[in-house]
Each structure stands twice: as C-alpha cells, then as structure tokens.
Design a protein around this motif. Structure first.
Motif, PDB file in Angstrom:
ATOM      1  N   ALA A 174       5.808 -14.762   1.065  1.00 51.95           N
ATOM      2  CA  ALA A 174       6.241 -16.077   1.564  1.00 51.95           C
ATOM      3  C   ALA A 174       7.221 -15.916   2.722  1.00 51.95           C
ATOM      4  N   LEU A 175       8.124 -14.970   2.613  1.00 50.76           N
ATOM      5  CA  LEU A 175       9.105 -14.747   3.686  1.00 50.76           C
ATOM      6  C   LEU A 175       8.428 -14.204   4.944  1.00 50.76           C
ATOM      7  N   ILE A 176       7.471 -13.315   4.777  1.00 49.21           N
ATOM      8  CA  ILE A 176       6.727 -12.786   5.924  1.00 49.21           C
ATOM      9  C   ILE A 176       6.024 -13.922   6.664  1.00 49.21           C
ATOM     10  N   ALA A 177       5.482 -14.871   5.930  1.00 48.16           N
ATOM     11  CA  ALA A 177       4.788 -16.009   6.538  1.00 48.16           C
ATOM     12  C   ALA A 177       5.754 -16.910   7.320  1.00 48.16           C
ATOM     13  N   ARG A 178       7.012 -16.981   6.865  1.00 47.05           N
ATOM     14  CA  ARG A 178       7.994 -17.861   7.521  1.00 47.05           C
ATOM     15  C   ARG A 178       8.697 -17.208   8.706  1.00 47.05           C
ATOM     16  N   VAL A 179       8.725 -15.895   8.755  1.00 42.02           N
ATOM     17  CA  VAL A 179       9.459 -15.182   9.811  1.00 42.02           C
ATOM     18  C   VAL A 179       8.444 -14.457  10.691  1.00 42.02           C
ATOM     19  N   PRO A 180       8.175 -14.993  11.881  1.00 41.70           N
ATOM     20  CA  PRO A 180       7.101 -14.439  12.707  1.00 41.70           C
ATOM     21  C   PRO A 180       7.420 -13.107  13.386  1.00 41.70           C
ATOM     22  N   ASP A 181       8.669 -12.807  13.613  1.00 37.63           N
ATOM     23  CA  ASP A 181       9.015 -11.644  14.438  1.00 37.63           C
ATOM     24  C   ASP A 181       9.724 -10.544  13.660  1.00 37.63           C
ATOM     25  N   ILE A 182       9.100 -10.046  12.630  1.00 34.94           N
ATOM     26  CA  ILE A 182       9.661  -8.928  11.872  1.00 34.94           C
ATOM     27  C   ILE A 182       9.331  -7.646  12.634  1.00 34.94           C
ATOM     28  N   ASP A 183      10.352  -6.845  12.899  1.00 32.65           N
ATOM     29  CA  ASP A 183      10.154  -5.600  13.647  1.00 32.65           C
ATOM     30  C   ASP A 183       9.709  -4.443  12.764  1.00 32.65           C
ATOM     31  N   ALA A 184      10.189  -4.420  11.522  1.00 34.49           N
ATOM     32  CA  ALA A 184       9.825  -3.350  10.584  1.00 34.49           C
ATOM     33  C   ALA A 184      10.256  -3.786   9.192  1.00 34.49           C
ATOM     34  N   ALA A 185       9.799  -3.028   8.202  1.00 27.57           N
ATOM     35  CA  ALA A 185      10.162  -3.339   6.821  1.00 27.57           C
ATOM     36  C   ALA A 185      10.470  -2.061   6.062  1.00 27.57           C
ATOM     37  N   LEU A 186      11.322  -2.230   5.085  1.00 32.01           N
ATOM     38  CA  LEU A 186      11.731  -1.168   4.179  1.00 32.01           C
ATOM     39  C   LEU A 186      11.453  -1.708   2.789  1.00 32.01           C
ATOM     40  N   MET A 187      10.533  -1.064   2.042  1.00 34.84           N
ATOM     41  CA  MET A 187      10.184  -1.653   0.756  1.00 34.84           C
ATOM     42  C   MET A 187      10.002  -0.635  -0.353  1.00 34.84           C
ATOM     43  N   ASP A 188      10.414  -1.080  -1.533  1.00 39.51           N
ATOM     44  CA  ASP A 188      10.219  -0.311  -2.748  1.00 39.51           C
ATOM     45  C   ASP A 188       8.739  -0.368  -3.113  1.00 39.51           C
ATOM     46  N   VAL A 189       8.188   0.744  -3.566  1.00 46.45           N
ATOM     47  CA  VAL A 189       6.786   0.783  -3.973  1.00 46.45           C
ATOM     48  C   VAL A 189       6.571  -0.023  -5.251  1.00 46.45           C
ATOM     49  N   ASN A 190       7.555   0.017  -6.151  1.00 46.59           N
ATOM     50  CA  ASN A 190       7.416  -0.630  -7.449  1.00 46.59           C
ATOM     51  C   ASN A 190       8.430  -1.764  -7.559  1.00 46.59           C
ATOM     52  N   LEU A 191       7.933  -2.989  -7.676  1.00 46.01           N
ATOM     53  CA  LEU A 191       8.797  -4.166  -7.822  1.00 46.01           C
ATOM     54  C   LEU A 191       8.651  -4.702  -9.242  1.00 46.01           C
ATOM     55  N   ALA A 192       9.608  -4.382 -10.092  1.00 42.95           N
ATOM     56  CA  ALA A 192       9.607  -4.850 -11.487  1.00 42.95           C
ATOM     57  C   ALA A 192       8.267  -4.577 -12.172  1.00 42.95           C
ATOM     58  N   GLY A 193       7.729  -3.378 -11.965  1.00 42.57           N
ATOM     59  CA  GLY A 193       6.498  -2.991 -12.628  1.00 42.57           C
ATOM     60  C   GLY A 193       5.222  -3.302 -11.864  1.00 42.57           C
ATOM     61  N   GLU A 194       5.327  -3.980 -10.728  1.00 40.55           N
ATOM     62  CA  GLU A 194       4.150  -4.276  -9.895  1.00 40.55           C
ATOM     63  C   GLU A 194       4.209  -3.443  -8.626  1.00 40.55           C
ATOM     64  N   MET A 195       3.075  -2.899  -8.242  1.00 40.89           N
ATOM     65  CA  MET A 195       3.019  -2.145  -7.000  1.00 40.89           C
ATOM     66  C   MET A 195       3.111  -3.123  -5.829  1.00 40.89           C
ATOM     67  N   SER A 196       3.867  -2.778  -4.814  1.00 39.12           N
ATOM     68  CA  SER A 196       4.117  -3.680  -3.675  1.00 39.12           C
ATOM     69  C   SER A 196       3.013  -3.632  -2.620  1.00 39.12           C
ATOM     70  N   TYR A 197       1.864  -3.082  -2.946  1.00 40.19           N
ATOM     71  CA  TYR A 197       0.788  -2.935  -1.967  1.00 40.19           C
ATOM     72  C   TYR A 197       0.327  -4.253  -1.342  1.00 40.19           C
ATOM     73  N   PRO A 198       0.299  -5.386  -2.068  1.00 38.33           N
ATOM     74  CA  PRO A 198      -0.080  -6.634  -1.387  1.00 38.33           C
ATOM     75  C   PRO A 198       0.855  -6.955  -0.209  1.00 38.33           C
ATOM     76  N   VAL A 199       2.130  -6.636  -0.355  1.00 33.85           N
ATOM     77  CA  VAL A 199       3.090  -6.841   0.742  1.00 33.85           C
ATOM     78  C   VAL A 199       2.764  -5.871   1.875  1.00 33.85           C
ATOM     79  N   ALA A 200       2.476  -4.626   1.533  1.00 33.23           N
ATOM     80  CA  ALA A 200       2.134  -3.623   2.539  1.00 33.23           C
ATOM     81  C   ALA A 200       0.885  -4.035   3.316  1.00 33.23           C
ATOM     82  N   TYR A 201      -0.131  -4.535   2.618  1.00 28.49           N
ATOM     83  CA  TYR A 201      -1.353  -4.990   3.294  1.00 28.49           C
ATOM     84  C   TYR A 201      -1.045  -6.146   4.245  1.00 28.49           C
ATOM     85  N   ASP A 202      -0.188  -7.072   3.795  1.00 28.20           N
ATOM     86  CA  ASP A 202       0.169  -8.217   4.636  1.00 28.20           C
ATOM     87  C   ASP A 202       0.899  -7.747   5.898  1.00 28.20           C
TER      88      ASP A 202
END
Length: 124
Positions: free
Chosen positions: A43-71
C-alpha cells in the motif's frame, strides 16, 4: 551519502527498524516507513511514486516478503534483503539481490544502498 534519497524500510522488528531508520536519516535519506507487513508495504509503495531503493526483511512475522520484492522489481526499485536466516535460503529469483545477515552491519548495508541508488540514477 544517501542525500535526498527516499528509502523504503520494511522490517517487522522495531528494535531493528528504529536504528536502521536513524542511520539512514543520518546519511541524508528520507525513510519511508518502516512497514511491518506485506499489505502495509505494498500500500505504501502504491502511494509513494518516487522510491529510490528499499531495505527489507525477508521474513515478516512468518510471511516471506517476496510479494513486496516483486512489486518493487516491477517498478524498477532496487532493494536489499535482511535476514536472520541463512542468506542462501533466499528464493533463486532474487539471487542477484544483496542479502545481509542480522545482526546488521550498518556500514555494509549503507554502501549497498548507495551503490544501488547511484546505479539507478545513472540508468535513468
């Protein structure tokens, strides 16, 4: 430096997210987030058009963050992964993405983000 760069921070552990955000801000970045769930991140990615880069945990409370990575990949936003697990366990699709083991070495992560954002600027 990450001066004037917008960096998305996706991390579900406040004790890790807060010092990361502070370090990024110290380097001149504008921190977007932190977000702690896949849904919140997308949701935040959709609202912020000019993201230069991201730093993300692979595991978010037991869920793999791959949907965020794909987005992010669809939007050509470079990113790095953090993980408390064996970095070799990251999905093969993301084998070219820098992976940093927790506890995080801030300097190495900052260098990787600088390299990614410099590369993005030169490819635009």
């Amino acid at each position: 430096m990450l001066q004037n760069k917008q960096i998305l921070l996706v991390e579900d552990d406040f004790l890790i997210a807060r010092p990361l955000a502070e370090r990024l801000e110290d380097m001149g970045a504008t921190v977007i987030g932190p977000t702690a769930t896949i849904e919140e991140s997308i949701a935040l990615i959709a609202r912020v058009p000019d993201i230069d880069a991201a730093l993300m945990d692979v595991n978010l409370a037991g869920e793999m963050s791959y949907p965020v990575a794909y987005d992010l990949a669809r939007r050509n936003v470079p990113f790095v992964f953090l993980t408390a697990y064996d970095p070799s366990l990251v999905a093969a699709r993301f084998r070219d993405v820098p992976v940093f083991a927790k506890p995080v070495e801030f300097e190495r992560v900052i260098e990787a983000l600088q390299s990614l954002t410099d590369g993005k600027a030169s490819s635009n």
